[in-house]
Structures are given as C-alpha cells and as structure tokens.
Write a protein that holds these residues in place. Sequence first.
Motif, PDB file in Angstrom:
ATOM      1  N   LYS A  46       0.981 -14.014 108.497  1.00  0.00           N
ATOM      2  CA  LYS A  46       1.039 -13.933 107.043  1.00  0.00           C
ATOM      3  C   LYS A  46       2.448 -14.208 106.536  1.00  0.00           C
ATOM      4  CE  LYS A  46      -2.870 -10.797 106.456  1.00  0.00           C
ATOM      5  NZ  LYS A  46      -3.347  -9.520 105.887  1.00  0.00           N
ATOM      6  N   VAL A  93       5.341 -16.383 105.306  1.00  0.00           N
ATOM      7  CA  VAL A  93       5.531 -17.682 104.664  1.00  0.00           C
ATOM      8  C   VAL A  93       6.484 -18.546 105.484  1.00  0.00           C
ATOM      9  CG1 VAL A  93       6.427 -18.850 102.611  1.00  0.00           C
ATOM     10  CG2 VAL A  93       5.042 -16.785 102.369  1.00  0.00           C
ATOM     11  N   LEU A 127      -2.887 -18.081 100.978  1.00  0.00           N
ATOM     12  CA  LEU A 127      -1.900 -17.033 100.740  1.00  0.00           C
ATOM     13  C   LEU A 127      -2.072 -16.457  99.333  1.00  0.00           C
ATOM     14  CD1 LEU A 127       1.267 -18.722 102.305  1.00  0.00           C
ATOM     15  CD2 LEU A 127      -0.080 -16.861 103.296  1.00  0.00           C
ATOM     16  N   ASP A 128      -1.730 -15.207  99.168  1.00  0.00           N
ATOM     17  CA  ASP A 128      -1.971 -14.515  97.895  1.00  0.00           C
ATOM     18  C   ASP A 128      -1.114 -15.055  96.757  1.00  0.00           C
ATOM     19  OD1 ASP A 128      -3.811 -12.912  99.156  1.00  0.00           O
ATOM     20  OD2 ASP A 128      -2.328 -11.392  99.697  1.00  0.00           O
ATOM     21  N   ASN A 129       0.143 -15.303  97.023  1.00  0.00           N
ATOM     22  CA  ASN A 129       1.070 -15.740  95.985  1.00  0.00           C
ATOM     23  C   ASN A 129       0.980 -17.258  95.805  1.00  0.00           C
ATOM     24  OD1 ASN A 129       3.314 -16.385  94.374  1.00  0.00           O
ATOM     25  ND2 ASN A 129       4.484 -14.653  95.182  1.00  0.00           N
ATOM     26  N   GLN A 130       0.349 -17.680  94.712  1.00  0.00           N
ATOM     27  CA  GLN A 130       0.139 -19.108  94.485  1.00  0.00           C
ATOM     28  C   GLN A 130       1.436 -19.850  94.171  1.00  0.00           C
ATOM     29  OE1 GLN A 130      -2.942 -20.902  94.856  1.00  0.00           O
ATOM     30  NE2 GLN A 130      -3.127 -18.949  95.946  1.00  0.00           N
ATOM     31  N   LEU A 131       2.411 -19.147  93.618  1.00  0.00           N
ATOM     32  CA  LEU A 131       3.716 -19.774  93.371  1.00  0.00           C
ATOM     33  C   LEU A 131       4.391 -20.101  94.695  1.00  0.00           C
ATOM     34  CD1 LEU A 131       5.892 -20.682  91.389  1.00  0.00           C
ATOM     35  CD2 LEU A 131       6.798 -18.336  91.402  1.00  0.00           C
ATOM     36  N   GLU A 132       4.266 -19.177  95.662  1.00  0.00           N
ATOM     37  CA  GLU A 132       4.804 -19.425  96.998  1.00  0.00           C
ATOM     38  C   GLU A 132       4.080 -20.589  97.671  1.00  0.00           C
ATOM     39  OE1 GLU A 132       7.253 -18.369  98.736  1.00  0.00           O
ATOM     40  OE2 GLU A 132       8.005 -16.825  97.383  1.00  0.00           O
ATOM     41  N   VAL A 133       2.780 -20.681  97.436  1.00  0.00           N
ATOM     42  CA  VAL A 133       1.987 -21.785  97.994  1.00  0.00           C
ATOM     43  C   VAL A 133       2.504 -23.123  97.475  1.00  0.00           C
ATOM     44  CG1 VAL A 133      -0.293 -22.893  98.008  1.00  0.00           C
ATOM     45  CG2 VAL A 133      -0.100 -20.428  98.349  1.00  0.00           C
ATOM     46  N   LYS A 191       5.463 -23.830  96.154  1.00  0.00           N
ATOM     47  CA  LYS A 191       6.819 -24.091  96.632  1.00  0.00           C
ATOM     48  C   LYS A 191       6.816 -24.546  98.085  1.00  0.00           C
ATOM     49  CE  LYS A 191       9.409 -20.956  93.583  1.00  0.00           C
ATOM     50  NZ  LYS A 191      10.257 -19.728  93.533  1.00  0.00           N
TER      51      LYS A 191
END
Length: 430
Positions: A30, A32, A120-126, A128
């Motif tokens: 999990k 990133v 992954l839960d955080n779409q902003l991280e996805v 990026k």
Amino acid sequence: MACPDRSRCVFKCFQYVALDLIRKCTELSKSVESWKKALYHLAERPHAFQSGNHLGFWDRQIYQWIQIEQECNGFTQLNCFFWKSLAQIEPSLKKVWEKKLMHIQAHTLLEHLVHKVIKLDNQLEVAKLLASSLSVAAKFGVVEFFNVVFQSYPPMLGYFGYTMLSILQNAIVNRQAKIFQFLKKTFGSAIAIGNYRDTSKDTILHSAAKLSTSPQLNSIPGAALRMQSELQWFKEVEKIVPPHFGNLKNSEDMTAQAVFTKEHKHLVVEGEKWMKETATSCSLIAVLIVTVAFAAGFTVPGGYKDNQGIPVFLGSNSFKVFAISDALAFFSSTASLLMFLSIFTTRYTEETFLNALPRKLIFGIMMLFLSVAATMVAFSGGYIIMLDNQFPLVVVLLALLAFAPVTVLALLHIPLFVEVVLSTYRHPFY
C-alpha cells in the motif's frame, strides 16, 4: 557461457517473476513509494516494449505473424504451439519470438501495475504518481505507458494543464517523436494551451530550440543530417504553439529562435564541413566520368569511314547502346557535378539544412549513380563491338564484371542516400 545481453536477460527474468507475483498478491503493498519505483523501473526500459525496438523489414513481418501463448486461447493454442516449436529450431525466429514474449509480458505487467495504483484511496496521489511515471516514459519514449494509463484511468485525459505540458516538454527535450505524435493526436489543438514555462522561463518552443543531448540525435549519421533533424523538431513544435510564443523571452532575455541559433552554431559549422567533404568525394568521381564520357563520344569504337566522319558501326545495335549510354553518362555526370559544385557555393544558414542542401545531395548522388551505371553499359557496348560477337561467353562475363563498380558505389553511397531521403521526405513526424 556468459549471456551476450545480461541486462535484458535479467530484466526478462524479473519481469516474469514480478508479473506472477503481482497476479497472486492482491495486497502486495500500500506504499505509494513502492508503486512509484515499480512504474519508474518499467518506464526506464524502452527495450521491454514494442515501441522501443527497431526491427528490420523481415523481422517486422515475422513479429506480426508470431503468436505467443499469453495472447492465445481456444483453437489458437495449436497455432501458438506451432510457432513456439518452430522458434526452438530456427535461431533468428527464436530471437523475434523471445522479443514478442518480452513485450507482451511487459505490457501485461504495466496493466497490472496501473490497475493496482488506481485502486489507491487518495486520487490526488494516483494522478501525481501516474503523471510522474508518464514523465519518465516520455523521456525514454515508451508509448505503451500513455496508452495503458489513458485507457485505464480516463481522468488523466483531463489532467492536461501544467503536468501534461511538462511531460510534453520532456518528450521534446529528449526528441521522442512517438510520444510527441501521440500527445498531439490525443489532445489536438489543446496541446499548446497556456503559457507554460519552466523554472528558467523556457516555453516548449525554447525546449525544442536547445541542442539535444539525446542518444536519438547521436544515432543520426552526419552533422548535416543532425542539424536537419534539429530544425525539423523546432519547426514541428512551432506549428503547435500560438504565434506569440516566438516573441516570448526566457530568463536570459532570449527568444526561442535566438536560443536555437546560439545552441546550434557549432553544428552549422560541422554540418557545412560534412556536406563539403561528401560533395568533394562525389565530385571526383563525377569529374572522371565527365572526362571519360566526353572523350569516348568522339573516339567511337571502330573509328569513322574515310573522309565521311560517319562511325563504321553506326547501324549496329551494340553501337546504338554504346552511343545512348555514353551520352546518358555524360549528361548525368555533368548534372551531378554541377549539383555538387552548388553545394560548395551555397550560403550556409540554418534554414538551408532543412531542405535545400539535402535535396541537392539527393539529386547529386542519384545522378552520380546513374552516370556510373551508364558508363559501365557504354563500356560493355564498346567491347561487344570490338569482339564482333565472336566470344559470347566472354561478352557475358564482361557484362557481369562491368557492373562490379556499380555494386561497389551502391554499397558505399546507397546507405547515405537512403538516410538523406528518409530524413528529408519521411522524417518522424510524417
């Protein structure tokens, strides 16, 4: 015995194990950072994908027909077994089969990695993470990354702005024509929206104006053709940016055109030197043929009839072949010589390397090749007249030997000729 390409063998092994592992472990990680490293590792290896391999003509045909087990199902299993068995027998076929297997595995691995990332839960991280991996893929020219990411995660298509423009700039700096074409086709006129600038206030046009240090440029033979390639890039990027981009200045108070002139000053000098050296070597051959063809035109085989100035063998077919081919050799070599001389007298500027000089070189080499071939035909025709068809076997042997110089010239100059033609009329953006 050591593997001749250890890095590729190791990567193929890693690829197979990674693909098997990621299929079995639904919750592999999990972190990133771990996904980032995995995507970067894959993006930095263009040879693992089809877009990063340059196959020859026959290898391309075989590649299209070969079927690999991973893409087979049902009745096609027999076909796959046939190709796999055949590949074990024929070494050249095995090489292509292994390449296609590696490409399919890499593509499948990439799809699995992207699918894991987008969960992954955080779409902003996805967004990026995928954007940063696309930036690496743009640097190395892996088009498959863009296809997979845009198909698997459509929101990335709307994530153009700053990030996608920086990816475009990365493709331009590293001269990755396939990535540039893909982005241009995908986003159309929207590709150049906004006045994106990097930390040096460079626009994407400034990026195209800088002298590339990419291996893509170094693989081009001849300084003149490298200069032509750089001009093609600059002109192509100029087409997609608004007209006012030409007037924008960077932190050094320089427009894109000024940057191009400064960065390519030495390449212009090297290109001029290369062009003149090539023209000199070809001119020597052309001068020799002009001299010989002119002399042969007035000292015909068999001489002339007394006090009439008419060739003795004027009615002979062999004489007609001699006369026509000698005239063709003279005119084509003269045209070739004049074209090479014009290369010497050309005023060498940046723009002349785009079309003017390459076209002159193409025409000159083409005429030179024609003149050598015509000279050999004239030589053969003259000898046939002298032998008067008394030794047919000698005539055949002589005709074969006469084309030896043509073959030598072809081996020496045809590769250069093909390179110049392709770079002028079929450069990567067409």
